[in-house]
Design an enzyme around this catalytic site. Structure first.
Site, PDB file in Angstrom:
ATOM      1  CG  MET A  88       0.480  -2.974   8.633  1.00 46.18           C
ATOM      2  SD  MET A  88       2.262  -2.711   8.689  1.00 46.18           S
ATOM      3  CE  MET A  88       2.310  -0.909   8.736  1.00 46.18           C
ATOM      4  NE  ARG A  89      -2.435 -10.643  12.575  1.00 47.60           N
ATOM      5  CZ  ARG A  89      -2.697 -11.547  13.532  1.00 47.60           C
ATOM      6  NH1 ARG A  89      -3.937 -11.989  13.675  1.00 47.60           N
ATOM      7  NH2 ARG A  89      -1.738 -11.987  14.311  1.00 47.60           N
ATOM      8  NE  ARG A  91      -3.251 -10.620   2.926  1.00 47.14           N
ATOM      9  CZ  ARG A  91      -3.747 -11.444   3.850  1.00 47.14           C
ATOM     10  NH1 ARG A  91      -3.336 -11.359   5.102  1.00 47.14           N
ATOM     11  NH2 ARG A  91      -4.659 -12.339   3.531  1.00 47.14           N
ATOM     12  N   GLY A 100      12.700   2.730  11.258  1.00 47.45           N
ATOM     13  CA  GLY A 100      13.791   2.785  12.221  1.00 47.45           C
ATOM     14  C   GLY A 100      15.149   2.550  11.605  1.00 47.45           C
ATOM     15  CB  ALA A 186     -16.342   3.194   1.454  1.00 48.35           C
ATOM     16  NE  ARG A 196      -8.326  -5.938  13.387  1.00 53.13           N
ATOM     17  CZ  ARG A 196      -7.544  -6.909  13.856  1.00 53.13           C
ATOM     18  NH1 ARG A 196      -7.580  -7.229  15.146  1.00 53.13           N
ATOM     19  NH2 ARG A 196      -6.725  -7.564  13.047  1.00 53.13           N
TER      20      ARG A 196
END
Length: 242
Positions: A88-89, A91, A100, A186, A196
């Site tokens: 989630m970095r 953005r 939860g 893309a 990553r």
């Protein structure tokens, strides 16, 4: 009589599914050619992208990135919470994750598999990972599993006592599996993959944690099937996001 404790499951893999997409190499072409052809660029919707392979490579090489934004892919991902916190970095993606606060969390936990390298050597930016010994793998497996069992038992105890789910979840570890939908274009995906996925042929080195790399590798394979020419150009130009 106490609540029956559900079976705790341990995993070392990640789930990635392509839920829906509107993404093709042709999307890049009509978006790029509107700058010179105006409304006639719509003819590219029916054109054979193979005939314009060179244009896609040119856009990638010279980093004309906006034509790669006219696409959309939505992935379903199931992975440990610590993977999502890194994910989630990025953005430029849109996210929706299970909560939860609103549901009882299922006891599925991540345990590093036998092929996970455990030993870090060197300084940040120059360190390498090496295989652990059988004893180290045994310690990791036993310690993580016992910790998971204890934390989930505490979670259930609080729920049984009437404590709100949003409070009870505070004892759960980041090795718990969660699930989310992640949507991107893309260009955003190429930026994610450049950071990553570790590849020797990358123009810029990247040192991702192995668990998020496992997710990224699966996403890349799915994307390559949708946009093969764009993926080919991405690889040919050093895996640099345009």
């Amino acid at each position: 009589m106490g609540t029956v404790e559900p079976e705790i499951k341990f995993r070392s893999d990640m789930d990635v599914e392509l839920i829906k997409s509107a993404a093709s190499d042709a999307d890049v072409l009509w978006a790029a050619r509107v700058s010179t052809k105006g409304e006639s660029s719509l003819a590219e919707l029916e054109a054979d992208p193979q005939r314009s392979k060179g244009l896609i490579n040119f856009l990638m090489r010279d980093r004309h990135g906006t034509p790669f934004e006219h696409s959309s892919m939505t992935f379903y991902i199931s992975a440990p919470i610590f993977v999502f916190r890194e994910f989630m970095r990025h953005r430029t993606f849109s996210y929706n994750e299970e909560s939860g606060r609103y549901r009882q969390l299922v006891p599925v936990f991540y345990v590093p598999g036998p092929d996970r390298q455990l030993v870090q050597e060197g300084k940040p930016g120059k360190y390498v990972f090496k295989d652990g010994t059988p004893k180290q793998h045994e310690i990791v497996t036993e310690a993580t599993q016992e910790s998971y069992r204890q934390s989930y038992r505490a979670y259930l105890d609080m729920l049984e006592a009437g404590v709100a789910r949003e409070v009870a979840r505070t004892v759960l570890p980041v090795g718990l599996y969660s699930s989310m939908y992640a949507t991107c274009n893309a260009r955003a995906l190429m930026n994610f993959l450049s950071l990553r996925v570790k590849r020797e042929d990358s123009a810029f080195p990247s040192f991702p944690q192995r668990e998020i790399e496992m997710v990224a590798e699966k996403m890349e394979r799915l994307w390559a099937e949708l946009m093969p020419l764009t993926h080919e150009a991405f690889e040919a130009n050093g895996r640099v996001c345009p």
